[in-house]
Design an enzyme around this catalytic site. Sequence first.
Site, short mmCIF file in Angstrom:
data_model
loop_
_atom_site.label_atom_id
_atom_site.label_comp_id
_atom_site.label_asym_id
_atom_site.label_seq_id
_atom_site.Cartn_x
_atom_site.Cartn_y
_atom_site.Cartn_z
N ARG A 166 -39.10 -2.43 30.79
CA ARG A 166 -38.47 -3.15 29.53
C ARG A 166 -39.37 -3.07 28.39
NH1 ARG A 166 -38.52 -7.44 33.44
NH2 ARG A 166 -40.14 -8.91 33.06
N ASP A 219 -38.77 -14.10 22.38
CA ASP A 219 -39.65 -13.16 21.72
C ASP A 219 -39.25 -12.89 20.46
OD1 ASP A 219 -40.07 -13.06 24.59
OD2 ASP A 219 -39.73 -11.15 24.56
C1 FRU Z 1 -40.91 -11.86 27.78
C2 FRU Z 1 -39.55 -11.44 28.17
C3 FRU Z 1 -39.26 -9.69 28.00
C4 FRU Z 1 -37.60 -9.82 27.76
C5 FRU Z 1 -37.24 -11.10 27.24
C6 FRU Z 1 -35.89 -11.51 27.78
O1 FRU Z 1 -40.76 -13.00 27.39
O2 FRU Z 1 -39.42 -11.73 29.65
O3 FRU Z 1 -39.93 -9.02 29.02
O4 FRU Z 1 -37.39 -8.51 27.30
O5 FRU Z 1 -38.40 -11.88 27.36
O6 FRU Z 1 -35.51 -12.53 26.88
#
Ligand code: FRU
Length: 514
Positions: free
Chosen positions: A180, A58
């Site tokens: 999150r 991300d």
């Molecule tokens: C989305 C995700 C988020 C998390 C991150 C972990 O792609 O799963 O929810 O914060 O990637 O790398």
Amino acid sequence: MKFFFNLKTITKNIFIFCLFYILSVVVLQNKLIAQEKLYQEPYRPQYHFSPKANWTNDPNGLVYVKGVYHLFYQYNPFGNVWGHMTWGHATSKDLLHWDHQPIAIPEEKDTMIFSGTCVYDQINSSGLGTKEKPPMVAIYTGHIKDVNQSQHVAFSIDEGKTWTKYNKNPILDLGKKDFRDPKVFWYAPKKYWVMCVNLPLEHQVQFYASTNLLNWKFLSDFGPKGDTTGVWECPDLVQIPVLNSTNKKWVLQVSMSEKMQYFMGEFNGVNFILDSNQKTILRPNAGPDYYAGITYGQLPANHLPTTIAWANNWRYAGNIPTSPWKGAMTLPRNLWAENNNGVWHLIQRPITNLNSLRKKLAYQKIATEAKDETISLESIGINADVYECNFELSSASKEKVGISVLNDKFRGVEIGYEPSLKQVFINRTKTNSFSEKEFADIRYFTAPINTATDKIKFKVFVDNSIIEVFVNDGESVFTVQAFPVHSDKNIKILNTTTQGSVKNLQIYLLQSIW
Ligand code: FRU
């Protein structure tokens, strides 16, 4: 004897020195060669951001501070697989050319640094900086595997160069394993910060308010709504202009397992109210490789809302055939809202200064002439799959029309219009050189098209392994990865009996940003 001994020592020392010198030169040279080869690997995007090496997913903490666009991103400093999540960091003055920065927020002991936001706390509301040196404040999810996810803070008083974790973390903890991806923005009418954050398993976005970024008060929640077949992640709430109007609309975007969806509505500082006419699931992207998209915070007043997403898909992201990196970001896009028969939807266009990457107009044709026409890229002075291609099709066509890119004698990614379904499509079926089953299984993508006008406009960005297609000035968008094995590179006009089916074809050679 003594003299002889000294001579021996001196010779020995000279020998050691020379050996050391030669070794250093070799190491340095190898390093330089390796550096030079970086960004020239097969499949490496040339104008999409990717880290020099290792895994990324991300985009995080997109914020504009004093003329600089910051891009933080989920990053594994230790390898080309997901793990040890840390915030990597890059900066840019134009959203196109990126300078790599040192790691911003590293994993610590058992706590990984998951996705989140960064804000520039100009009035030092958090007290983490000073009036003279206002802090940049990152609000992210601290992830302790199988135990807890809670919201944490880190701050920087040197414009993002070095970061300190807040010593009273976490700042928001519901004692849950899944909670999150906070997105925080300043809500001027109420003079407070708003956080939207996901309860992934409940398919809910929660809203909280704070005046100091450290103490948060629950406001409301939204959902379950729309697509609830997977876990909800990375919410993003932003106000965007209505196309050709001075009005504004709020859009709430959510990522889910491997796709994104959006909700159009209003936000009053407490609740997000979904537009009553939105009855179907709306997606910002019709392709498979678009996830965790978030928007820039604190852009200047006259700046269009701008979003960046991860151009990948969790179903096969770990196995894509790229090395020494895995994962890249989409092109930055601007957002508008448009009302079509009472229903609001998103319009997305690539940022306009992408045009500055055009090196030359390599090819242009008012109307293609023949069935199966093939344009060899080499013959028009393009020696890599790095270009922009614009063309028009007619919605009155009687048969499937379009072009095939990343093409050779046998394979290609087809982009076009299927009149029997009234849909535009991308088909990567014929490029599954990458044999990962999940990838090969997800290959044909469509979007309905407004056929009120005859002309269907395509703007296609081909960047080695990423293709982004903007249809009818952003009415629908496809982001698609493809990993072809091919020798001769060309663009092919799809098998058609209609002469002149592809109109106003233009191919621009684009220059690398690296
Ligand atoms: C989305 C995700 C988020 C998390 C991150 C972990 O792609 O799963 O929810 O914060 O990637 O790398």
